[in-house]
Each structure stands twice: as structure tokens, then as C-alpha cells.
Motif scaffolding. Structure first.
Motif, PDB file in Angstrom:
ATOM      1  N   PHE A   2       4.540  -4.297   5.036  1.00  0.00           N
ATOM      2  CA  PHE A   2       3.120  -3.956   5.075  1.00  0.00           C
ATOM      3  C   PHE A   2       2.698  -3.552   6.478  1.00  0.00           C
ATOM      4  O   PHE A   2       1.993  -2.561   6.655  1.00  0.00           O
ATOM      5  CB  PHE A   2       2.268  -5.123   4.576  1.00  0.00           C
ATOM      6  CG  PHE A   2       0.789  -4.904   4.769  1.00  0.00           C
ATOM      7  CD1 PHE A   2       0.115  -3.986   3.980  1.00  0.00           C
ATOM      8  CD2 PHE A   2       0.090  -5.584   5.746  1.00  0.00           C
ATOM      9  CE1 PHE A   2      -1.250  -3.764   4.165  1.00  0.00           C
ATOM     10  CE2 PHE A   2      -1.266  -5.368   5.942  1.00  0.00           C
ATOM     11  CZ  PHE A   2      -1.930  -4.462   5.143  1.00  0.00           C
ATOM     12  N   LEU A  44      -1.086  -0.631   1.580  1.00  0.00           N
ATOM     13  CA  LEU A  44      -0.671  -1.516   0.491  1.00  0.00           C
ATOM     14  C   LEU A  44       0.128  -0.761  -0.562  1.00  0.00           C
ATOM     15  O   LEU A  44       1.160  -1.238  -1.036  1.00  0.00           O
ATOM     16  CB  LEU A  44      -1.888  -2.166  -0.170  1.00  0.00           C
ATOM     17  CG  LEU A  44      -2.433  -3.400   0.500  1.00  0.00           C
ATOM     18  CD1 LEU A  44      -3.747  -3.818  -0.152  1.00  0.00           C
ATOM     19  CD2 LEU A  44      -1.440  -4.531   0.441  1.00  0.00           C
ATOM     20  N   LEU A  45      -0.347   0.418  -0.929  1.00  0.00           N
ATOM     21  CA  LEU A  45       0.385   1.225  -1.912  1.00  0.00           C
ATOM     22  C   LEU A  45       1.777   1.572  -1.406  1.00  0.00           C
ATOM     23  O   LEU A  45       2.760   1.491  -2.147  1.00  0.00           O
ATOM     24  CB  LEU A  45      -0.399   2.499  -2.237  1.00  0.00           C
ATOM     25  CG  LEU A  45      -1.676   2.316  -3.040  1.00  0.00           C
ATOM     26  CD1 LEU A  45      -2.441   3.635  -3.125  1.00  0.00           C
ATOM     27  CD2 LEU A  45      -1.365   1.796  -4.424  1.00  0.00           C
ATOM     28  N   ARG A  48       4.013  -1.555  -1.487  1.00  0.00           N
ATOM     29  CA  ARG A  48       4.382  -1.929  -2.861  1.00  0.00           C
ATOM     30  C   ARG A  48       5.508  -1.055  -3.410  1.00  0.00           C
ATOM     31  O   ARG A  48       6.237  -1.477  -4.289  1.00  0.00           O
ATOM     32  CB  ARG A  48       3.160  -1.833  -3.770  1.00  0.00           C
ATOM     33  CG  ARG A  48       2.186  -2.954  -3.548  1.00  0.00           C
ATOM     34  CD  ARG A  48       0.966  -2.822  -4.422  1.00  0.00           C
ATOM     35  NE  ARG A  48       0.045  -3.913  -4.158  1.00  0.00           N
ATOM     36  CZ  ARG A  48      -1.250  -3.838  -4.342  1.00  0.00           C
ATOM     37  NH1 ARG A  48      -1.800  -2.735  -4.804  1.00  0.00           N
ATOM     38  NH2 ARG A  48      -2.021  -4.867  -4.072  1.00  0.00           N
ATOM     39  N   GLN A  49       5.635   0.149  -2.894  1.00  0.00           N
ATOM     40  CA  GLN A  49       6.712   1.022  -3.352  1.00  0.00           C
ATOM     41  C   GLN A  49       8.058   0.588  -2.795  1.00  0.00           C
ATOM     42  O   GLN A  49       9.090   0.918  -3.351  1.00  0.00           O
ATOM     43  CB  GLN A  49       6.425   2.468  -2.958  1.00  0.00           C
ATOM     44  CG  GLN A  49       5.247   3.052  -3.705  1.00  0.00           C
ATOM     45  CD  GLN A  49       4.907   4.464  -3.254  1.00  0.00           C
ATOM     46  OE1 GLN A  49       5.548   5.016  -2.381  1.00  0.00           O
ATOM     47  NE2 GLN A  49       3.880   5.043  -3.856  1.00  0.00           N
ATOM     48  N   THR A  54       4.642  -8.650  -5.614  1.00  0.00           N
ATOM     49  CA  THR A  54       3.249  -8.347  -5.344  1.00  0.00           C
ATOM     50  C   THR A  54       2.970  -8.375  -3.852  1.00  0.00           C
ATOM     51  O   THR A  54       3.356  -9.300  -3.156  1.00  0.00           O
ATOM     52  CB  THR A  54       2.331  -9.366  -6.045  1.00  0.00           C
ATOM     53  OG1 THR A  54       2.629  -9.356  -7.435  1.00  0.00           O
ATOM     54  CG2 THR A  54       0.877  -9.028  -5.838  1.00  0.00           C
ATOM     55  N   VAL A  55       2.300  -7.359  -3.378  1.00  0.00           N
ATOM     56  CA  VAL A  55       1.858  -7.303  -1.994  1.00  0.00           C
ATOM     57  C   VAL A  55       0.344  -7.232  -2.032  1.00  0.00           C
ATOM     58  O   VAL A  55      -0.232  -6.404  -2.720  1.00  0.00           O
ATOM     59  CB  VAL A  55       2.423  -6.061  -1.264  1.00  0.00           C
ATOM     60  CG1 VAL A  55       1.883  -5.974   0.149  1.00  0.00           C
ATOM     61  CG2 VAL A  55       3.940  -6.082  -1.262  1.00  0.00           C
TER      62      VAL A  55
END
Length: 101
Positions: A2, A44-45, A48-49, A54-55
Motif C-alpha cells: 500500500f 488501495l485499488l 489490492r491487485q 483485503t487491504v
């Protein structure tokens, strides 16, 4: 992950600092809190990839005009904690006992 994703999204001249665990401080020359929200959402997106699971992120924003240098971090932290508490309360199931006869 992140932190790297967020740092990539920040404008030139902004600073990202880890203050502990999953807590970060972003310093930027912008008074547009909405823009900062967009940068965090994009980061965040991206995270998450790359990361399985879960982030999430919570953010407390403080503008340099609101407080003195020594209390800005405290103000932002208080706001972030308030947001976290509100999310927990919304996610918690009702704790009232059901009345079955």
C-alpha cells in the motif's frame, strides 16, 4: 504494498512517512481533501491487485491552518480514529437479544 502504491500516486514534492505499523502521514501542498481521498482510493485499488486478501485504509485529514505544527498529527489521528469507530459500529450486528417465545 500500500505504501508503495500510495507513494506512486502522490504528486511531486509530497512526502509519505510511516509512523508505525499500518499508519502513515502524507504531507502535501494541497488543501483539497477530496483529491487526497482520490489518491488513497487509487492506491488501495493498486495494492489490492498485488496483495492477496483485503487491504483497507482509514484517513484523518488535518490542514495546516487548523492547528499548530505540534498538534496537527494529533488532530488527524483523532479524526482517523473517529472514522474507524464509525465503520466498526456500522459493521457490527445488532447486539439486542431476539424475543422468541
Amino acid at each position: 504494498m500500500f505504501a508503495g502504491a500510495l507513494e506512486h500516486e502522490l504528486p511531486y514534492g509530497a512526502g509519505l512517512y510511516r509512523i508505525g505499523g499500518d499508519e502513515f502521514v502524507v504531507l502535501l501542498d494541497s488543501r483539497d481533501g477530496e483529491r487526497l481521498n482520490e489518491l488513497v482510493d487509487t492506491a488501495l485499488l493498486a495494492a489490492r491487485q498485488v496483495v492477496a486478501g483485503t487491504v483497507g485504509a482509514s484517513m484523518g485529514v488535518a490542514d495546516s491552518r487548523e492547528a499548530t505544527r505540534g498538534t496537527l498529527l494529533e488532530l488527524a489521528d483523532k479524526r482517523m480514529y473517529s472514522i474507524k469507530q464509525r465503520r466498526k459500529a456500522q459493521a457490527a450486528p445488532d447486539s439486542l437479544p431476539s424475543s422468541e417465545s
